[in-house]
Design a protein around this motif. Structure first.
Motif, PDB file in Angstrom:
ATOM      1  N   PRO A 178       0.699  -1.063  -0.102  1.00 28.06           N
ATOM      2  CA  PRO A 178      -0.149   0.132  -0.080  1.00 28.06           C
ATOM      3  C   PRO A 178       0.902   1.221   0.016  1.00 28.06           C
ATOM      4  CG  PRO A 178      -0.628  -1.582   1.907  1.00 28.06           C
ATOM      5  CD  PRO A 178       0.749  -2.042   1.184  1.00 28.06           C
ATOM      6  N   GLY A 179       0.348   2.190  -0.242  1.00 29.57           N
ATOM      7  CA  GLY A 179       0.953   3.672  -0.309  1.00 29.57           C
ATOM      8  C   GLY A 179       1.084   4.392  -1.638  1.00 29.57           C
ATOM      9  N   PHE A 180       1.905   5.424  -1.554  1.00 30.51           N
ATOM     10  CA  PHE A 180       2.341   6.130  -2.736  1.00 30.51           C
ATOM     11  C   PHE A 180       3.627   5.670  -3.298  1.00 30.51           C
ATOM     12  CE2 PHE A 180       0.165   9.615  -0.105  1.00 30.51           C
ATOM     13  CZ  PHE A 180      -1.009   9.480  -0.432  1.00 30.51           C
ATOM     14  N   VAL A 181       3.413   4.504  -3.990  1.00 32.28           N
ATOM     15  CA  VAL A 181       4.411   4.016  -4.528  1.00 32.28           C
ATOM     16  C   VAL A 181       4.785   4.510  -6.077  1.00 32.28           C
ATOM     17  CG1 VAL A 181       5.422   1.755  -5.519  1.00 32.28           C
ATOM     18  CG2 VAL A 181       4.065   1.699  -3.349  1.00 32.28           C
ATOM     19  N   VAL A 197      10.374   3.812  -5.242  1.00 32.69           N
ATOM     20  CA  VAL A 197      10.440   4.215  -3.789  1.00 32.69           C
ATOM     21  C   VAL A 197       8.714   4.165  -3.350  1.00 32.69           C
ATOM     22  CG1 VAL A 197      12.514   5.475  -4.121  1.00 32.69           C
ATOM     23  CG2 VAL A 197      10.286   6.745  -4.436  1.00 32.69           C
ATOM     24  N   ASN A 198       8.749   3.937  -2.022  1.00 34.38           N
ATOM     25  CA  ASN A 198       7.429   4.296  -1.526  1.00 34.38           C
ATOM     26  C   ASN A 198       7.338   5.567  -0.999  1.00 34.38           C
ATOM     27  OD1 ASN A 198       4.974   4.041  -0.373  1.00 34.38           O
ATOM     28  ND2 ASN A 198       5.007   1.832   0.261  1.00 34.38           N
ATOM     29  N   GLU A 199       6.798   6.714  -1.403  1.00 31.71           N
ATOM     30  CA  GLU A 199       6.727   8.089  -0.990  1.00 31.71           C
ATOM     31  C   GLU A 199       5.789   8.287   0.393  1.00 31.71           C
ATOM     32  OE1 GLU A 199       6.660  10.736  -4.011  1.00 31.71           O
ATOM     33  OE2 GLU A 199       8.381   9.827  -5.246  1.00 31.71           O
ATOM     34  N   SER A 200       5.113   7.079   0.830  1.00 28.60           N
ATOM     35  CA  SER A 200       4.361   7.256   2.057  1.00 28.60           C
ATOM     36  C   SER A 200       5.150   7.437   3.121  1.00 28.60           C
ATOM     37  CB  SER A 200       3.477   5.841   2.244  1.00 28.60           C
ATOM     38  OG  SER A 200       2.640   5.929   1.119  1.00 28.60           O
ATOM     39  N   TYR A 201       6.574   6.992   3.009  1.00 27.04           N
ATOM     40  CA  TYR A 201       7.509   7.161   3.960  1.00 27.04           C
ATOM     41  C   TYR A 201       8.667   8.232   3.951  1.00 27.04           C
ATOM     42  CZ  TYR A 201       5.400   2.349   4.708  1.00 27.04           C
ATOM     43  OH  TYR A 201       4.395   1.380   4.890  1.00 27.04           O
ATOM     44  N   PRO A 202       9.066   8.693   4.901  1.00 28.95           N
ATOM     45  CA  PRO A 202      10.337   9.909   4.556  1.00 28.95           C
ATOM     46  C   PRO A 202      11.353   8.930   3.894  1.00 28.95           C
ATOM     47  CG  PRO A 202       9.877   9.121   7.045  1.00 28.95           C
ATOM     48  CD  PRO A 202       8.665   8.523   6.385  1.00 28.95           C
ATOM     49  N   ASP A 206      -0.165  -1.809  -4.344  1.00 29.96           N
ATOM     50  CA  ASP A 206      -0.913  -3.165  -4.389  1.00 29.96           C
ATOM     51  C   ASP A 206      -2.082  -2.988  -5.212  1.00 29.96           C
ATOM     52  OD1 ASP A 206      -2.157  -1.218  -2.609  1.00 29.96           O
ATOM     53  OD2 ASP A 206      -2.627  -2.492  -1.097  1.00 29.96           O
ATOM     54  N   SER A 207      -3.035  -2.061  -5.189  1.00 26.50           N
ATOM     55  CA  SER A 207      -4.019  -1.773  -5.759  1.00 26.50           C
ATOM     56  C   SER A 207      -3.962  -1.893  -7.400  1.00 26.50           C
ATOM     57  CB  SER A 207      -5.064  -0.694  -5.533  1.00 26.50           C
ATOM     58  OG  SER A 207      -5.258  -0.722  -4.142  1.00 26.50           O
ATOM     59  N   ARG A 208      -2.903  -1.075  -7.758  1.00 27.59           N
ATOM     60  CA  ARG A 208      -2.482  -1.232  -8.983  1.00 27.59           C
ATOM     61  C   ARG A 208      -2.079  -2.529  -9.526  1.00 27.59           C
ATOM     62  NH1 ARG A 208      -0.473   4.008  -8.386  1.00 27.59           N
ATOM     63  NH2 ARG A 208       1.579   3.307  -8.206  1.00 27.59           N
ATOM     64  N   GLU A 263      -0.762  11.810 -13.333  1.00 28.75           N
ATOM     65  CA  GLU A 263       0.439  12.529 -13.711  1.00 28.75           C
ATOM     66  C   GLU A 263       1.422  12.264 -12.726  1.00 28.75           C
ATOM     67  OE1 GLU A 263       2.693  15.503 -15.330  1.00 28.75           O
ATOM     68  OE2 GLU A 263       0.618  14.813 -15.818  1.00 28.75           O
ATOM     69  N   SER A 264       1.370  11.955 -11.592  1.00 21.02           N
ATOM     70  CA  SER A 264       2.483  11.606 -10.546  1.00 21.02           C
ATOM     71  C   SER A 264       2.469  10.173 -10.364  1.00 21.02           C
ATOM     72  CB  SER A 264       2.565  12.468  -9.323  1.00 21.02           C
ATOM     73  OG  SER A 264       1.147  12.443  -8.513  1.00 21.02           O
ATOM     74  N   GLY A 265       1.699   9.391 -10.674  1.00 21.29           N
ATOM     75  CA  GLY A 265       1.838   7.919 -10.334  1.00 21.29           C
ATOM     76  C   GLY A 265       0.707   7.422  -9.388  1.00 21.29           C
ATOM     77  N   PHE A 266      -0.032   8.374  -8.846  1.00 22.28           N
ATOM     78  CA  PHE A 266      -0.802   8.079  -7.597  1.00 22.28           C
ATOM     79  C   PHE A 266      -2.404   8.244  -7.898  1.00 22.28           C
ATOM     80  CE2 PHE A 266       3.104  10.472  -5.281  1.00 22.28           C
ATOM     81  CZ  PHE A 266       3.777   9.422  -5.526  1.00 22.28           C
ATOM     82  N   ALA A 267      -2.767   8.055  -9.021  1.00 18.72           N
ATOM     83  CA  ALA A 267      -3.975   7.797  -9.418  1.00 18.72           C
ATOM     84  C   ALA A 267      -4.664   6.881  -8.634  1.00 18.72           C
ATOM     85  CB  ALA A 267      -4.341   7.758 -10.837  1.00 18.72           C
TER      86      ALA A 267
END
Length: 398
Positions: free
Chosen positions: A138-141, A147-152, A177-179, A220-224
């Motif tokens: 999960p997260g802003f992968v 990288v997973n941008e959900s984390y610093p 995961d959803s993609r 656009e930024s990969g987070f749709a």
């Protein structure tokens, strides 16, 4: 062209020359040339004739079932991860299912690496025969940056893809995961051969994969696809994103579990309290309780189904898709969720728009993420079997 041909055989199992010409938009001579080369190298094999369409029955081809190439996948959710090794015929060779691994824990990256080591140690497969490692979470992968941008940046999970790659020297891919679930439905499930679909990942949270013109759409930024954070809830419960009002707090399996446990605290009887003691994963306990007709579990699942339908109504109005597929663990509960989803759609959707969208429950359900995670490795690295095959033959000849 070899890569595209091999990818299509992985996803479709068997194809004829004519099928390849249609799928790859290449000439018959160029396709035939590649097929013959792969036949000579025993990468693919002939596997009988396709059904006749009026003329000569065409020869079909498949990946050689004796190829000893494998894919390691890590399918993670917020609390559990499943580690699998599969071959190119999608047969699971080794599996460590539902390993307790909370991503929010400070040592989650070390635990993940330790489990990779365990599954590799549990199989006699030579690591050189792995074409790649796939990690979905999960997260802003950002799959392009890995990288997973959900984390610093300082967090070990931010760059876990590179950590795995450096440790094992094996090409590694990371994806949301959803993609991955959307890709699985597109290649193996209800979205196959359908140009436009929305795939809802119903698990602890609520994710969304978007397929437009036959491809997974990232934005656009990969987070749709951040469907779970649409502000449709009147509940004041704080969401995992730090905001209130998110759909996820009322339309996820986590919400159904939370509400069931609150009812039990109010002295309502539910067999869930018994099943939860014998199941490490609370989702399994909730499913088991609903399967034996537990009223509290069923009632709370109905509530999330209604809220999910409210969210789906929003998607229908905005995108007017041909179909919406509910996948992930929640798809196992379709008989309970479906009626409530439809009630909400009837209540909130304009009938003329809603009638063109088909709502379906995935048959892949909990296996969708695993299949999709392996698929992203195949999409990126299936052609590596050509190099590895040449190297193997060279070693034998020496």
């Amino acid at each position: 062209m070899e890569k595209e041909l091999l990818k299509n055989l992985y996803f479709d199992a068997t194809l004829s020359t004519a099928d390849f010409v249609k799928k790859l938009a290449k000439s018959t001579p160029s396709i035939t040339k590649v097929i013959n080369r792969l036949l000579d190298e025993n990468i693919i094999v002939e596997c009988g004739f396709a059904e006749s369409t009026g003329g000569r029955r065409p020869i079909q081809f498949a990946l050689n079932p004796d190829l000893d190439f494998y894919i390691l996948t890590i399918s993670a959710d917020q609390y559990f991860s499943t580690f699998t090794i599969t071959n190119l015929n999608q047969i699971i060779i080794s599996e460590h299912r539902d390993i307790s691994l909370e991503l929010k824990c400070s040592n989650s990256a070390n635990l993940l690496l330790a489990e990779i080591e365990k599954i590799l140690a549990s199989t006699p497969i030579n690591r050189n025969r792995l074409i790649g490692i796939g990690l979905s979470m999960p997260g802003f992968v950002n799959s392009e940056l890995g990288v997973n941008e959900s984390y610093p940046i300082s967090h070990h999970l931010y760059g876990i893809k590179n950590t795995i790659e450096k440790k094992y020297g094996i090409p590694t891919v990371i994806e949301n995961d959803s993609r991955c679930i959307a890709l699985a439905e597109k290649e193996f499930g209800l979205a196959k051969n359908i140009e436009n679909s929305l795939i809802i990942n119903l698990n602890w949270g609520v994710g969304l994969g978007i397929i437009i013109n036959g491809a997974v759409f990232k934005g656009e930024s990969g987070f749709a696809g951040e469907f779970s954070h649409i502000p449709l809830s009147d509940n004041n419960t704080l969401c995992s994103c730090g905001k209130r009002g998110c759909l996820e707090v009322e339309a996820s399996l986590n919400a159904a579990i939370r509400n069931t446990e609150n009812d039990i605290k109010k002295n309502e009887y539910s067999i869930y309290s018994t099943f939860v003691n014998s199941n490490l994963n609370k989702i399994d306990a909730l499913i088991e309780a609903s399967n034996v007709g537990d009223q509290i579990a069923i009632n709370n699942l109905g509530k999330i189904g209604y809220m999910l339908g409210k969210g789906i109504s929003t998607l229908i109005h905005i995108l007017n898709p041909k179909q919406i597929i509910v996948s992930g663990r929640g798809a196992e509960l379709g008989r309970i969720l479906n009626p409530q989803i439809q009630i909400a759609i009837n209540e909130f959707c304009i009938p003329e728009i809603a009638k063109t969208t088909n709502i379906q429950m995935s048959a892949l359900n909990k296996y969708a993420q695993i299949k999709g995670t392996a698929a992203i490795v195949v999409e990126r690295h299936i052609n590596s079997i050509l190099t590895k095959n040449h190297q193997h033959k060279k070693l034998i000849n020496e």
